[in-house]
Design an enzyme around this catalytic site. Structure first.
Site, PDB file in Angstrom:
ATOM      1  N   HIS A 155       0.761  -1.321  -0.041  1.00  0.00           N
ATOM      2  CA  HIS A 155       0.111  -0.068   0.242  1.00  0.00           C
ATOM      3  C   HIS A 155       0.860   1.230  -0.035  1.00  0.00           C
ATOM      4  O   HIS A 155       0.560   2.257   0.378  1.00  0.00           O
ATOM      5  CB  HIS A 155      -1.030   0.017   1.273  1.00  0.00           C
ATOM      6  CG  HIS A 155      -1.933  -1.031   1.186  1.00  0.00           C
ATOM      7  ND1 HIS A 155      -2.452  -1.615  -0.093  1.00  0.00           N
ATOM      8  CD2 HIS A 155      -2.756  -1.614   2.019  1.00  0.00           C
ATOM      9  CE1 HIS A 155      -3.525  -2.445   0.091  1.00  0.00           C
ATOM     10  NE2 HIS A 155      -3.554  -2.433   1.388  1.00  0.00           N
ATOM     11  N   HIS A 169     -10.523   1.180   0.275  1.00  0.00           N
ATOM     12  CA  HIS A 169     -10.262   0.138   1.157  1.00  0.00           C
ATOM     13  C   HIS A 169     -11.503   0.218   2.186  1.00  0.00           C
ATOM     14  O   HIS A 169     -11.202   0.098   3.328  1.00  0.00           O
ATOM     15  CB  HIS A 169      -9.002   0.329   1.917  1.00  0.00           C
ATOM     16  CG  HIS A 169      -8.422  -1.056   2.393  1.00  0.00           C
ATOM     17  ND1 HIS A 169      -8.820  -1.783   3.152  1.00  0.00           N
ATOM     18  CD2 HIS A 169      -7.315  -1.609   1.846  1.00  0.00           C
ATOM     19  CE1 HIS A 169      -8.131  -2.851   3.532  1.00  0.00           C
ATOM     20  NE2 HIS A 169      -7.155  -2.807   2.374  1.00  0.00           N
ATOM     21  N   ASP A 192      -7.919 -13.332   1.019  1.00  0.00           N
ATOM     22  CA  ASP A 192      -7.103 -12.174   0.675  1.00  0.00           C
ATOM     23  C   ASP A 192      -6.501 -12.508  -0.572  1.00  0.00           C
ATOM     24  O   ASP A 192      -5.327 -12.991  -0.671  1.00  0.00           O
ATOM     25  CB  ASP A 192      -6.081 -12.239   2.018  1.00  0.00           C
ATOM     26  CG  ASP A 192      -5.385 -10.814   1.769  1.00  0.00           C
ATOM     27  OD1 ASP A 192      -5.843  -9.975   0.856  1.00  0.00           O
ATOM     28  OD2 ASP A 192      -4.447 -10.760   2.553  1.00  0.00           O
ATOM     29  N   GLN A 218      -9.384  -7.486  -5.135  1.00  0.00           N
ATOM     30  CA  GLN A 218      -8.750  -8.139  -4.275  1.00  0.00           C
ATOM     31  C   GLN A 218      -9.978  -8.425  -3.149  1.00  0.00           C
ATOM     32  O   GLN A 218     -10.622  -7.344  -2.851  1.00  0.00           O
ATOM     33  CB  GLN A 218      -7.782  -7.485  -3.458  1.00  0.00           C
ATOM     34  CG  GLN A 218      -7.053  -8.115  -2.392  1.00  0.00           C
ATOM     35  CD  GLN A 218      -5.825  -9.015  -2.632  1.00  0.00           C
ATOM     36  OE1 GLN A 218      -5.471  -8.928  -4.106  1.00  0.00           O
ATOM     37  NE2 GLN A 218      -5.326  -9.705  -1.798  1.00  0.00           N
ATOM     38  N   GLU A 236     -11.681  -4.302  -3.240  1.00  0.00           N
ATOM     39  CA  GLU A 236     -10.690  -3.661  -3.816  1.00  0.00           C
ATOM     40  C   GLU A 236     -10.290  -3.646  -5.303  1.00  0.00           C
ATOM     41  O   GLU A 236      -9.606  -4.578  -5.760  1.00  0.00           O
ATOM     42  CB  GLU A 236      -9.340  -3.843  -2.957  1.00  0.00           C
ATOM     43  CG  GLU A 236      -9.575  -4.049  -1.422  1.00  0.00           C
ATOM     44  CD  GLU A 236      -8.286  -4.339  -0.799  1.00  0.00           C
ATOM     45  OE1 GLU A 236      -7.267  -3.647  -1.052  1.00  0.00           O
ATOM     46  OE2 GLU A 236      -8.533  -4.995   0.171  1.00  0.00           O
TER      47      GLU A 236
END
Length: 338
Positions: free
Chosen positions: A103, A172, A238, A272, A299
């Site tokens: 990130h 997010h 994830d 994601q 995401e």
């Protein structure tokens, strides 16, 4: 309708809550991280459920990790070795997750106080990622606009650069369509036949593999609880899914308890899905406790580490070009039995 309310200060700068109401939706945003604070959605009994995790105070947004509701960039997700090369020149980034950069490290947009301007049913946040911030090249001018329209939260991203640079924005927001508790009762459907498998560092191997025969096969609606309790997914979901471009929603999530559903659409090639497997337990809004399995993040993104994987679609933005991304979270109400 737009309403601006005080929320706190960073130094001498006021940081408000920007509340927008349109149709049946009401959402709150803050300039810190250009973040979504709340999304109030009509539920099956005629009330409003806040479907987004967040905090009661500005200090909690500043002190806690997790990018709660924020815009993430200039490069969301992971870059292996915290380095990449463009046109033969190597760039070194901050290592903030083992040997990797996640990130964007200290250059992360989720830790910035953005400028903003409101419209009738929208708010536009603006900032500049300067040449060399966190090791990234180029002065990157960024605008992110949130709009409430047609029962949807629409996010439009626009960026321009003066040097070739990798760009990969996402939002997010942590969604819990029940408003509280875990998401075991939610159902999810992902319009994807393939995913990008990762190694022990949660870094893509460069392969693109079929979801068929794996716990990541969500092509038909499945209970998230069945996946989050699967021993093959010890930290829950994830994973980056390769999205189909057939005109159908990329992801559909429903909550039988409230009857709230959400359809996710984007022009990006990947998404994601993350179910908070790395989120430490913490206090959230209204005294609620957040942690593992408290929410689902969806995401939109270029593939993780695409800047170092020539087989993935390129995330490089060049001078004279524009980065444009559109992501839509469309809410609906389905009267289901608890």
């Amino acid at each position: 309708m737009v309403n601006i309310k005080p929320f706190g200060k960073i130094g001498e700068r006021e940081v408000p809550v920007i509340e927008i109401e349109e149709g049946g939706l009401r959402a709150e945003f803050i300039p810190y991280g250009a973040s979504v604070k709340s999304i109030f959605v009509p539920d099956r009994i005629g009330g409003l459920t806040d479907a987004a995790l967040g905090y009661d105070t500005l200090e909690e947004y500043i002190e806690n990790d997790g990018c709660m509701g924020a815009v993430v960039g200039p490069y969301a997700n992971r870059i292996r070795g915290a380095r990449f090369s463009i046109e033969g020149k190597e760039y070194i980034l901050e290592k903030n997750e083992g040997n990797n950069c996640n990130h964007s490290g200290s250059a992360g947009l989720y830790m910035r106080l953005w400028d903003f301007e409101t419209g009738n049913n929208s708010v536009t946040f603006e900032t500049v990622s300067k040449d060399g911030d966190g090791g990234f090249p180029g002065n990157l001018n960024i605008k992110v606009t949130y709009t409430l329209k047609d029962n949807s939260l629409i996010i439009d991203y626009l960026a321009e650069t003066d040097k070739p640079t990798p760009v990969n924005f996402t939002n997010h927001t942590y969604f819990n369509l029940a408003g509280e508790g875990n998401i075991f009762g939610h159902t999810a459907e992902v319009n994807s036949d393939f995913y990008t498998p990762s190694d022990g560092e949660n870094m893509p191997t460069g392969e693109v593999c079929p979801v068929e025969g794996t716990p990541l096969d969500l092509r038909e609606p499945v209970s998230l609880g069945s996946r989050l309790k699967d021993k093959a997914l010890p930290k829950g979901l994830d994973c980056n899914f390769v999205l189909k471009k057939d005109g159908k929603p990329a992801v559909t999530v429903t909550c039988p308890k409230t009857g709230i559903g959400m359809k996710f659409e984007t022009n990006m090639e990947g998404a994601q899905l993350y179910t908070c497997g790395l989120l430490s337990e913490r206090k959230g809004k209204d005294g609620r406790t957040y942690g593992n399995s408290s929410a689902l993040c969806i995401e939109a993104q270029h593939f993780p580490n695409a800047v170092n994987q020539p087989g993935f679609p390129s995330p490089i933005l060049y001078p004279g070009d524009e980065y444009r991304q559109k992501t839509v979270y469309k809410f609906f109400n389905k009267k289901c039995k608890i």
